[in-house]
Design a protein around this motif. Structure first.
Motif, short mmCIF file in Angstrom:
data_model
loop_
_atom_site.label_atom_id
_atom_site.label_comp_id
_atom_site.label_asym_id
_atom_site.label_seq_id
_atom_site.Cartn_x
_atom_site.Cartn_y
_atom_site.Cartn_z
N THR A 178 0.84 -1.26 0.19
CA THR A 178 0.03 -0.03 0.03
C THR A 178 0.82 1.21 -0.04
O THR A 178 2.12 1.19 0.28
CB THR A 178 -0.89 0.12 1.21
OG1 THR A 178 -0.04 -0.06 2.43
CG2 THR A 178 -1.94 -1.09 1.33
N LEU A 189 -1.62 -6.07 -3.29
CA LEU A 189 -1.12 -6.37 -1.97
C LEU A 189 -0.48 -7.63 -1.74
O LEU A 189 -0.68 -8.71 -2.49
CB LEU A 189 -2.36 -6.63 -0.81
CG LEU A 189 -3.35 -5.20 -0.70
CD1 LEU A 189 -4.39 -5.54 0.39
CD2 LEU A 189 -2.57 -3.90 -0.22
N LEU A 191 -0.02 -10.50 -0.15
CA LEU A 191 -0.58 -11.18 0.99
C LEU A 191 0.20 -12.31 1.64
O LEU A 191 0.17 -12.71 2.62
CB LEU A 191 -1.86 -11.71 0.63
CG LEU A 191 -2.98 -10.69 0.29
CD1 LEU A 191 -4.22 -11.34 -0.08
CD2 LEU A 191 -3.26 -9.73 1.54
N LEU A 194 2.43 -10.75 4.05
CA LEU A 194 1.82 -10.42 5.16
C LEU A 194 1.57 -11.75 6.07
O LEU A 194 1.88 -11.60 7.25
CB LEU A 194 0.38 -9.83 4.75
CG LEU A 194 -0.52 -9.66 5.97
CD1 LEU A 194 -0.10 -8.67 6.97
CD2 LEU A 194 -1.89 -9.17 5.52
N LEU A 207 -2.08 -1.43 8.56
CA LEU A 207 -2.02 -1.30 7.13
C LEU A 207 -2.24 0.40 6.98
O LEU A 207 -3.35 0.74 7.34
CB LEU A 207 -3.34 -1.85 6.38
CG LEU A 207 -3.00 -2.08 4.91
CD1 LEU A 207 -1.97 -2.75 4.37
CD2 LEU A 207 -4.38 -2.44 4.17
N GLN A 217 -9.95 -6.11 -1.27
CA GLN A 217 -8.60 -6.10 -0.67
C GLN A 217 -8.54 -5.69 0.77
O GLN A 217 -7.61 -6.48 1.50
CB GLN A 217 -7.77 -4.91 -1.52
CG GLN A 217 -7.52 -5.37 -2.96
CD GLN A 217 -6.72 -4.46 -3.71
OE1 GLN A 217 -7.42 -3.38 -3.86
NE2 GLN A 217 -5.76 -4.64 -4.33
N SER A 220 -9.50 -9.14 2.41
CA SER A 220 -8.67 -10.14 2.51
C SER A 220 -7.00 -9.74 3.31
O SER A 220 -6.76 -10.53 4.03
CB SER A 220 -8.23 -10.63 1.23
OG SER A 220 -7.52 -9.49 0.29
N ALA A 221 -7.02 -8.53 3.32
CA ALA A 221 -5.81 -8.11 4.25
C ALA A 221 -6.23 -8.22 5.67
O ALA A 221 -5.22 -8.57 6.68
CB ALA A 221 -5.67 -6.50 4.13
N HIS A 224 -5.94 -11.74 6.60
CA HIS A 224 -4.54 -12.27 6.82
C HIS A 224 -3.87 -11.51 7.76
O HIS A 224 -2.61 -11.82 7.86
CB HIS A 224 -4.08 -12.09 5.46
CG HIS A 224 -4.20 -13.07 4.32
ND1 HIS A 224 -3.31 -13.92 4.05
CD2 HIS A 224 -5.43 -12.91 3.44
CE1 HIS A 224 -3.94 -14.75 2.85
NE2 HIS A 224 -5.15 -14.09 2.71
N ILE A 226 -4.30 -8.20 9.24
CA ILE A 226 -4.51 -6.82 9.72
C ILE A 226 -5.71 -6.47 10.69
O ILE A 226 -6.72 -6.83 10.42
CB ILE A 226 -4.59 -5.95 8.41
CG1 ILE A 226 -3.65 -6.23 7.34
CG2 ILE A 226 -4.83 -4.52 8.52
CD1 ILE A 226 -2.05 -5.45 7.85
#
Ligand SMILES: [Zn+2]
Length: 283
Positions: A178, A189, A191, A194, A207, A217, A220-221, A224, A226
């Motif tokens: 980002t 991203l 991932l 991450l 993030l 996005q 999913s962040a 995973h 965040i």
């Protein structure tokens, strides 16, 4: 009376799969919109004051307004220094009642970032304030097409465990693709990176540079690992557009104020909802 450190909420978000947004305040209208959104969604939220803005002539007045506003609602509201520039700046904001601080020493060599972060953590923890640091470097969206230079700033998983254990930091901002401001091109991203970072440490990950990511996005962040997402640019761009549409020659100042507050509130509610923070205020 709910001006509180956001630490409990971020740990809870990390464990339960939601993220708390930090929205940047620059005046009382945006602060009103953010807190109204937190009330409407019964959500925790972070009012972020950028280090450079804290130094402006009205910086301290903004702090006083944000504190009074946060204390007037039952939802947990954190007042956080965003991208703190130095140990001294972090201490000055803590003295004024900030509940959380970020020290951004991410442009410095790793050892120096560790030393400066460790000093802030030690002093802040003595006063019950949680600390965020940045490892790797989140650049500017305007430079985004230069993918090679962006990748150079990515967080290195090998540094993460050492950084967290030596500094005792509470939250870690990671650079995984980002950027701040508006993106030149589509954001991507990393991932897999991450996931690798998430496996190595168990503190909430942050993030920065949220504006311009798709709902998928963001989600999913968060899935995973965040637990905090910083958003600013989208709020300002959307509200400026709505104000310019509403600014007819007959428009009253008070009507335009309402447009601004309602625009900020609507965008903040959108983010609280897609981050899964809605309804989490009581936990
Ligand atoms: Zn940032």
């Amino acid at each position: 009376m709910a001006l509180v450190s956001i630490k409990h909420q971020l740990v809870r978000g990390m464990q339960n799969g939601y993220a708390v947004p930090l929205f940047n305040i620059v005046d009382s209208l945006i602060a009103d919109g953010i807190v109204a959104a937190a009330q409407a969604q019964n959500a925790p939220v972070i009012l972020g004051l950028y280090g450079g803005h804290f130094e402006l002539p009205n910086g301290r007045q903004q702090v006083a307004y944000a504190r009074a506003l946060a204390e007037s609602v039952p939802q947990p509201v954190s007042l956080m220094l965003d991208h703190g520039a130095s140990f001294e700046q972090c201490m000055r904001t803590i003295q004024l009642g900030f509940t959380d601080v970020m020290l951004d020493a991410s442009k410095l060599p790793l050892d120096e970032n560790i030393a400066q972060t460790k000093a802030v953590v030690r002093a802040a923890h003595a006063m019950g304030v949680a600390v965020e640091a940045e490892l790797g470097h989140v650049g500017m969206g305007s430079d985004y097409q230069d993918a090679e230079s962006l990748r150079k700033g990515f967080t290195r998983p090998d540094d993460v465990e050492r950084f967290v254990s030596e500094t005792g930091v509470d939250f870690l901002a990671v650079a995984i693709g980002t950027a701040h401001g508006a993106y030149a091109g589509e954001p991507h991203l990393a991932l897999d990176l991450l996931d690798e970072i998430r496996r190595r440490v168990d503190i909430p990950l942050v993030l920065h540079g949220g504006s311009g990511l798709s709902t998928e996005q963001f989600q999913s962040a968060i899935a995973h690992g965040i637990a905090k997402v910083n958003v600013a640019t989208d709020l300002f761009m959307t509200t400026a557009r709505r104000l310019s549409e509403a600014a007819t020659p007959e428009a009253s100042y008070f009507a335009l104020q309402r447009v601004a507050v309602e625009s900020f509130q609507e965008r903040c509610e959108h983010y609280l909802s897609i981050f899964g923070a809605s309804g989490q205020a009581g936990g």
